[in-house]
Scaffold this motif. Structure first.
Motif, PDB file in Angstrom:
ATOM      1  N   MET A 198       0.861  -1.183   0.000  1.00 13.78           N
ATOM      2  CA  MET A 198       0.000   0.000   0.000  1.00 13.78           C
ATOM      3  C   MET A 198       0.899   1.236   0.000  1.00 13.78           C
ATOM      4  N   LEU A 199       0.572   2.161  -0.833  1.00 13.22           N
ATOM      5  CA  LEU A 199       1.369   3.365  -0.973  1.00 13.22           C
ATOM      6  C   LEU A 199       1.101   4.354   0.158  1.00 13.22           C
ATOM      7  N   TYR A 200       2.070   5.243   0.349  1.00 13.91           N
ATOM      8  CA  TYR A 200       1.999   6.251   1.403  1.00 13.91           C
ATOM      9  C   TYR A 200       0.696   7.052   1.349  1.00 13.91           C
ATOM     10  N   MET A 201       0.339   7.561   0.177  1.00 21.02           N
ATOM     11  CA  MET A 201      -0.867   8.391   0.076  1.00 21.02           C
ATOM     12  C   MET A 201      -2.127   7.587   0.376  1.00 21.02           C
ATOM     13  N   GLU A 202      -2.128   6.303   0.050  1.00 24.25           N
ATOM     14  CA  GLU A 202      -3.294   5.458   0.335  1.00 24.25           C
ATOM     15  C   GLU A 202      -3.480   5.277   1.835  1.00 24.25           C
ATOM     16  N   ILE A 203      -2.415   4.897   2.529  1.00 22.58           N
ATOM     17  CA  ILE A 203      -2.546   4.645   3.970  1.00 22.58           C
ATOM     18  C   ILE A 203      -2.787   5.959   4.713  1.00 22.58           C
ATOM     19  N   LYS A 204      -2.187   7.034   4.238  1.00 23.05           N
ATOM     20  CA  LYS A 204      -2.421   8.340   4.852  1.00 23.05           C
ATOM     21  C   LYS A 204      -3.893   8.723   4.742  1.00 23.05           C
ATOM     22  N   LEU A 205      -4.476   8.553   3.570  1.00 28.45           N
ATOM     23  CA  LEU A 205      -5.890   8.863   3.372  1.00 28.45           C
ATOM     24  C   LEU A 205      -6.773   7.987   4.251  1.00 28.45           C
ATOM     25  N   LYS A 206      -6.448   6.708   4.350  1.00 23.92           N
ATOM     26  CA  LYS A 206      -7.254   5.790   5.161  1.00 23.92           C
ATOM     27  C   LYS A 206      -7.206   6.168   6.645  1.00 23.92           C
ATOM     28  N   LEU A 207      -6.035   6.578   7.139  1.00 24.57           N
ATOM     29  CA  LEU A 207      -5.961   6.996   8.538  1.00 24.57           C
ATOM     30  C   LEU A 207      -6.698   8.312   8.741  1.00 24.57           C
ATOM     31  N   THR A 253      -7.862   4.777  21.080  1.00 23.60           N
ATOM     32  CA  THR A 253      -7.103   4.099  20.026  1.00 23.60           C
ATOM     33  C   THR A 253      -7.845   2.875  19.496  1.00 23.60           C
ATOM     34  N   SER A 254      -8.589   2.201  20.344  1.00 20.70           N
ATOM     35  CA  SER A 254      -9.327   1.027  19.858  1.00 20.70           C
ATOM     36  C   SER A 254     -10.417   1.430  18.873  1.00 20.70           C
ATOM     37  N   LYS A 255     -11.079   2.562  19.102  1.00 22.07           N
ATOM     38  CA  LYS A 255     -12.094   3.027  18.153  1.00 22.07           C
ATOM     39  C   LYS A 255     -11.455   3.470  16.838  1.00 22.07           C
ATOM     40  N   ILE A 256     -10.361   4.194  16.923  1.00 23.30           N
ATOM     41  CA  ILE A 256      -9.666   4.613  15.704  1.00 23.30           C
ATOM     42  C   ILE A 256      -9.247   3.378  14.907  1.00 23.30           C
ATOM     43  N   ALA A 257      -8.737   2.366  15.596  1.00 18.94           N
ATOM     44  CA  ALA A 257      -8.317   1.133  14.919  1.00 18.94           C
ATOM     45  C   ALA A 257      -9.497   0.438  14.239  1.00 18.94           C
ATOM     46  N   CYS A 258     -10.660   0.465  14.866  1.00 21.37           N
ATOM     47  CA  CYS A 258     -11.863  -0.132  14.247  1.00 21.37           C
ATOM     48  C   CYS A 258     -12.184   0.548  12.925  1.00 21.37           C
ATOM     49  N   TYR A 259     -12.130   1.856  12.910  1.00 18.16           N
ATOM     50  CA  TYR A 259     -12.431   2.598  11.692  1.00 18.16           C
ATOM     51  C   TYR A 259     -11.354   2.365  10.626  1.00 18.16           C
ATOM     52  N   LEU A 260     -10.108   2.249  11.057  1.00 22.21           N
ATOM     53  CA  LEU A 260      -9.018   1.999  10.117  1.00 22.21           C
ATOM     54  C   LEU A 260      -9.133   0.589   9.533  1.00 22.21           C
ATOM     55  N   GLU A 261      -9.481  -0.360  10.367  1.00 22.41           N
ATOM     56  CA  GLU A 261      -9.597  -1.748   9.913  1.00 22.41           C
ATOM     57  C   GLU A 261     -10.631  -1.887   8.793  1.00 22.41           C
ATOM     58  N   LYS A 262     -11.713  -1.115   8.873  1.00 25.70           N
ATOM     59  CA  LYS A 262     -12.730  -1.136   7.814  1.00 25.70           C
ATOM     60  C   LYS A 262     -12.160  -0.697   6.473  1.00 25.70           C
ATOM     61  N   VAL A 303      -8.855  -1.014   5.368  1.00 24.65           N
ATOM     62  CA  VAL A 303      -7.773  -1.813   4.764  1.00 24.65           C
ATOM     63  C   VAL A 303      -8.351  -3.157   4.359  1.00 24.65           C
ATOM     64  N   THR A 304      -7.782  -3.761   3.355  1.00 23.27           N
ATOM     65  CA  THR A 304      -8.353  -4.996   2.836  1.00 23.27           C
ATOM     66  C   THR A 304      -8.241  -6.125   3.847  1.00 23.27           C
ATOM     67  N   SER A 305      -9.105  -7.084   3.696  1.00 24.89           N
ATOM     68  CA  SER A 305      -9.159  -8.253   4.566  1.00 24.89           C
ATOM     69  C   SER A 305      -7.866  -9.058   4.468  1.00 24.89           C
ATOM     70  N   PRO A 306      -7.364  -9.570   5.610  1.00 30.56           N
ATOM     71  CA  PRO A 306      -6.173 -10.434   5.566  1.00 30.56           C
ATOM     72  C   PRO A 306      -6.386 -11.645   4.660  1.00 30.56           C
ATOM     73  N   VAL A 332      -0.543  -1.476  11.751  1.00 33.28           N
ATOM     74  CA  VAL A 332      -1.099  -2.115  10.567  1.00 33.28           C
ATOM     75  C   VAL A 332       0.024  -3.003  10.052  1.00 33.28           C
ATOM     76  N   HIS A 333      -0.217  -4.318  10.084  1.00 32.94           N
ATOM     77  CA  HIS A 333       0.849  -5.275   9.805  1.00 32.94           C
ATOM     78  C   HIS A 333       0.256  -6.597   9.342  1.00 32.94           C
ATOM     79  N   ARG A 334       1.127  -7.557   9.120  1.00 35.10           N
ATOM     80  CA  ARG A 334       0.721  -8.940   8.877  1.00 35.10           C
ATOM     81  C   ARG A 334       1.232  -9.730  10.070  1.00 35.10           C
TER      82      ARG A 334
END
Length: 159
Positions: free
Chosen positions: A1-10, A35-44, A46-49, A82-84
């Motif tokens: 994922m490119l910088y601008m993509e992850i930046k926009l998603k956050l 942080t847990s709420k922010i992570a929930c919104y971020l998880e939506k 990013v693509t599914s593992p 955000v990791h594997r």
């Protein structure tokens, strides 16, 4: 994922957090709830593992079977990553550790400096080598956020 993509998603996730969960900031709820709420919104966002995407975790304290540790900081638990899971970026060209995020509500200068140092360490130290880092400062008066972004490529160019 490119910088601008992850930046926009956050950024979208932070905006959704402020829109939907301002209560947590107004009522001095602990940082982990925020942080847990922010992570929930971020998880939506990013693509599914299952589809080869990313895991989003809060306070993730493991590096395989060992505690997550930085030479410069000791044992650590980044606020959001955000990791594997189960994989690292053993070499700097790896792509398993995408983004490390530290969040503070109305931080002092020392807290901000400490968290930024931790973000940069996760980007610079083996075996993590996160591609990107962010320090998110949540202000309470008025309620807003400010994000400091870091890219491993930019850090390497300044070393």
């Amino acid at each position: 994922m490119l910088y601008m993509e992850i930046k926009l998603k956050l950024e979208e996730s932070l905006n959704e957090f402020l829109e939907r969960d301002k209560y947590l900031v107004l009522h001095d709820v602990h940082e982990q709830a925020i942080t847990s709420k922010i992570a929930c919104y971020l998880e939506k966002r990013v693509t599914s593992p299952i589809e080869g995407g990313w895991d989003v975790d809060v306070e993730y304290n493991r590096n395989g079977e060992a505690p997550k540790s930085l030479r410069s900081e000791g044992n650590v638990k980044p606020d959001i990553i955000v990791h594997r899971r189960g994989r690292n970026n053993i070499v700097k060209t790896g792509s398993n550790n995408l983004l490390v995020i530290e969040v503070k509500k109305d931080p002092s200068d020392l807290e901000k400096e400490t968290d930024i140092r931790k973000v940069k360490a996760f980007m610079e130290e083996s075996p993590f080598y996160y591609c990107y880092g962010a320090f998110v400062e949540i202000k309470t008066n008025p309620i807003e956020y400010k994000t400091n972004w870091f890219s491993r490529n930019k850090l390497e160019n300044t070393l």
